[in-house]
Scaffold this motif. Sequence first.
Motif, PDB file in Angstrom:
ATOM      1  N   GLU A   8      46.345 -19.169  33.799  1.00 53.61           N
ATOM      2  CA  GLU A   8      46.425 -17.767  34.233  1.00 53.61           C
ATOM      3  C   GLU A   8      45.211 -16.970  33.773  1.00 53.61           C
ATOM      4  O   GLU A   8      44.760 -16.059  34.459  1.00 53.61           O
ATOM      5  N   MET A   9      44.697 -17.318  32.582  1.00 51.83           N
ATOM      6  CA  MET A   9      43.558 -16.592  32.021  1.00 51.83           C
ATOM      7  C   MET A   9      42.224 -17.217  32.429  1.00 51.83           C
ATOM      8  O   MET A   9      41.182 -16.892  31.882  1.00 51.83           O
ATOM      9  N   HIS A  10      42.269 -18.121  33.410  1.00 52.30           N
ATOM     10  CA  HIS A  10      41.073 -18.735  33.994  1.00 52.30           C
ATOM     11  C   HIS A  10      40.206 -19.473  32.979  1.00 52.30           C
ATOM     12  O   HIS A  10      38.971 -19.412  33.045  1.00 52.30           O
ATOM     13  N   MET A  11      40.875 -20.169  32.059  1.00 52.88           N
ATOM     14  CA  MET A  11      40.148 -20.997  31.105  1.00 52.88           C
ATOM     15  C   MET A  11      39.557 -22.188  31.862  1.00 52.88           C
ATOM     16  O   MET A  11      40.020 -22.542  32.945  1.00 52.88           O
ATOM     17  N   ALA A  12      38.548 -22.820  31.290  1.00 48.86           N
ATOM     18  CA  ALA A  12      37.857 -23.927  31.954  1.00 48.86           C
ATOM     19  C   ALA A  12      38.775 -25.128  32.157  1.00 48.86           C
ATOM     20  O   ALA A  12      38.629 -25.871  33.126  1.00 48.86           O
ATOM     21  N   GLY A  13      39.725 -25.342  31.265  1.00 53.54           N
ATOM     22  CA  GLY A  13      40.651 -26.464  31.382  1.00 53.54           C
ATOM     23  C   GLY A  13      41.418 -26.645  30.095  1.00 53.54           C
ATOM     24  O   GLY A  13      41.053 -26.101  29.053  1.00 53.54           O
ATOM     25  N   ALA A  14      42.488 -27.413  30.171  1.00 56.70           N
ATOM     26  CA  ALA A  14      43.311 -27.697  28.998  1.00 56.70           C
ATOM     27  C   ALA A  14      43.835 -29.123  29.108  1.00 56.70           C
ATOM     28  O   ALA A  14      44.124 -29.600  30.205  1.00 56.70           O
ATOM     29  N   THR A  15      43.952 -29.788  27.969  1.00 52.66           N
ATOM     30  CA  THR A  15      44.477 -31.149  27.917  1.00 52.66           C
ATOM     31  C   THR A  15      45.549 -31.216  26.851  1.00 52.66           C
ATOM     32  O   THR A  15      45.377 -30.689  25.749  1.00 52.66           O
ATOM     33  N   VAL A  16      46.664 -31.880  27.185  1.00 47.63           N
ATOM     34  CA  VAL A  16      47.764 -32.080  26.242  1.00 47.63           C
ATOM     35  C   VAL A  16      47.752 -33.541  25.814  1.00 47.63           C
ATOM     36  O   VAL A  16      47.767 -34.441  26.656  1.00 47.63           O
ATOM     37  N   LEU A  17      47.725 -33.760  24.501  1.00 47.31           N
ATOM     38  CA  LEU A  17      47.723 -35.104  23.935  1.00 47.31           C
ATOM     39  C   LEU A  17      49.002 -35.295  23.132  1.00 47.31           C
ATOM     40  O   LEU A  17      49.382 -34.427  22.341  1.00 47.31           O
ATOM     41  N   ARG A  18      49.649 -36.434  23.310  1.00 46.51           N
ATOM     42  CA  ARG A  18      50.896 -36.733  22.600  1.00 46.51           C
ATOM     43  C   ARG A  18      50.618 -37.832  21.587  1.00 46.51           C
ATOM     44  O   ARG A  18      50.110 -38.891  21.934  1.00 46.51           O
ATOM     45  N   GLY A  19      50.961 -37.567  20.328  1.00 47.88           N
ATOM     46  CA  GLY A  19      50.713 -38.533  19.270  1.00 47.88           C
ATOM     47  C   GLY A  19      51.947 -39.363  18.946  1.00 47.88           C
ATOM     48  O   GLY A  19      53.063 -38.860  18.980  1.00 47.88           O
ATOM     49  N   GLY A  41      51.068 -15.025  20.234  1.00 43.83           N
ATOM     50  CA  GLY A  41      52.341 -14.474  20.677  1.00 43.83           C
ATOM     51  C   GLY A  41      53.341 -15.539  21.114  1.00 43.83           C
ATOM     52  O   GLY A  41      54.540 -15.282  21.147  1.00 43.83           O
ATOM     53  N   MET A  42      52.850 -16.724  21.448  1.00 45.18           N
ATOM     54  CA  MET A  42      53.730 -17.815  21.902  1.00 45.18           C
ATOM     55  C   MET A  42      54.095 -18.783  20.793  1.00 45.18           C
ATOM     56  O   MET A  42      55.018 -19.572  20.943  1.00 45.18           O
ATOM     57  N   THR A  43      53.349 -18.790  19.693  1.00 43.89           N
ATOM     58  CA  THR A  43      53.465 -19.851  18.683  1.00 43.89           C
ATOM     59  C   THR A  43      53.841 -19.288  17.318  1.00 43.89           C
ATOM     60  O   THR A  43      52.970 -18.924  16.537  1.00 43.89           O
ATOM     61  N   PRO A  44      55.124 -19.254  16.992  1.00 44.21           N
ATOM     62  CA  PRO A  44      55.531 -18.728  15.693  1.00 44.21           C
ATOM     63  C   PRO A  44      55.108 -19.624  14.524  1.00 44.21           C
ATOM     64  O   PRO A  44      54.881 -19.149  13.425  1.00 44.21           O
ATOM     65  N   SER A  45      54.992 -20.930  14.771  1.00 48.56           N
ATOM     66  CA  SER A  45      54.625 -21.851  13.704  1.00 48.56           C
ATOM     67  C   SER A  45      53.835 -23.006  14.295  1.00 48.56           C
ATOM     68  O   SER A  45      54.343 -23.738  15.149  1.00 48.56           O
ATOM     69  N   ALA A 101      39.472 -14.340  23.536  1.00 52.18           N
ATOM     70  CA  ALA A 101      40.400 -13.523  24.324  1.00 52.18           C
ATOM     71  C   ALA A 101      41.753 -14.220  24.486  1.00 52.18           C
ATOM     72  O   ALA A 101      42.778 -13.563  24.632  1.00 52.18           O
ATOM     73  N   PHE A 102      41.761 -15.554  24.443  1.00 51.10           N
ATOM     74  CA  PHE A 102      42.990 -16.322  24.615  1.00 51.10           C
ATOM     75  C   PHE A 102      43.840 -16.367  23.340  1.00 51.10           C
ATOM     76  O   PHE A 102      45.064 -16.436  23.409  1.00 51.10           O
ATOM     77  N   ILE A 103      43.198 -16.301  22.188  1.00 50.39           N
ATOM     78  CA  ILE A 103      43.908 -16.467  20.915  1.00 50.39           C
ATOM     79  C   ILE A 103      45.054 -15.467  20.712  1.00 50.39           C
ATOM     80  O   ILE A 103      46.143 -15.873  20.308  1.00 50.39           O
ATOM     81  N   PRO A 104      44.904 -14.171  21.001  1.00 52.03           N
ATOM     82  CA  PRO A 104      46.049 -13.264  20.829  1.00 52.03           C
ATOM     83  C   PRO A 104      47.263 -13.661  21.681  1.00 52.03           C
ATOM     84  O   PRO A 104      48.404 -13.595  21.210  1.00 52.03           O
ATOM     85  N   ALA A 105      47.045 -14.095  22.912  1.00 52.63           N
ATOM     86  CA  ALA A 105      48.153 -14.553  23.757  1.00 52.63           C
ATOM     87  C   ALA A 105      48.801 -15.788  23.154  1.00 52.63           C
ATOM     88  O   ALA A 105      50.024 -15.927  23.141  1.00 52.63           O
ATOM     89  N   ALA A 150      53.826 -24.009  28.359  1.00 44.39           N
ATOM     90  CA  ALA A 150      53.588 -22.564  28.354  1.00 44.39           C
ATOM     91  C   ALA A 150      52.133 -22.253  28.002  1.00 44.39           C
ATOM     92  O   ALA A 150      51.518 -21.366  28.599  1.00 44.39           O
ATOM     93  N   ILE A 151      51.581 -23.002  27.051  1.00 39.33           N
ATOM     94  CA  ILE A 151      50.183 -22.787  26.652  1.00 39.33           C
ATOM     95  C   ILE A 151      49.240 -23.123  27.798  1.00 39.33           C
ATOM     96  O   ILE A 151      48.320 -22.356  28.119  1.00 39.33           O
ATOM     97  N   VAL A 152      49.465 -24.257  28.454  1.00 39.14           N
ATOM     98  CA  VAL A 152      48.593 -24.668  29.560  1.00 39.14           C
ATOM     99  C   VAL A 152      48.701 -23.687  30.730  1.00 39.14           C
ATOM    100  O   VAL A 152      47.686 -23.305  31.319  1.00 39.14           O
ATOM    101  N   VAL A 153      49.919 -23.247  31.048  1.00 36.39           N
ATOM    102  CA  VAL A 153      50.099 -22.285  32.138  1.00 36.39           C
ATOM    103  C   VAL A 153      49.374 -20.984  31.810  1.00 36.39           C
ATOM    104  O   VAL A 153      48.688 -20.405  32.663  1.00 36.39           O
TER     105      VAL A 153
END
Length: 114
Positions: free
Chosen positions: A35-46, A90-94, A83-87, A28-31
């Motif tokens: 949508e907000m035309h960010m430069a890119g996003a990477t998901v890392l799994r620990g 809204g998605m991340t309660p914790s 600009a992305f932080i408020p969105a 959801a965060i990456v999507v």
Amino acid sequence: MQLPEESVLLRIFIGEDDRADGQPLYEAIVVKAREMHMAGATVLRGPLGFGRSSRLHTAKILRLSQDLPIVVEIVDAPDKINAFIPALLGMTPSCLITTEKVRVIRYGEGEETR
């Protein structure tokens, strides 16, 4: 798209089992970032980690509930991150959200290094 040399790294620390509207939160965060035309996003799994609860999350075979640590990283201009932080809130309660200043050396193929 150009990134300013003085950019911001946004890091979001979540769990693999965290959800937003029925889908994995990291998706959801990456999507939303796309949508907000960010430069890119990477998901890392620990493979191992703990957070505020001090509960250990591990990839060891004998664990029934892994809920492994996930980190989503996004680098962009300060105004786009702000600009992305408020969105994101809204998605991340914790979760843990951090920012830090970064120097972009190269973004994209064939561009001059700075």
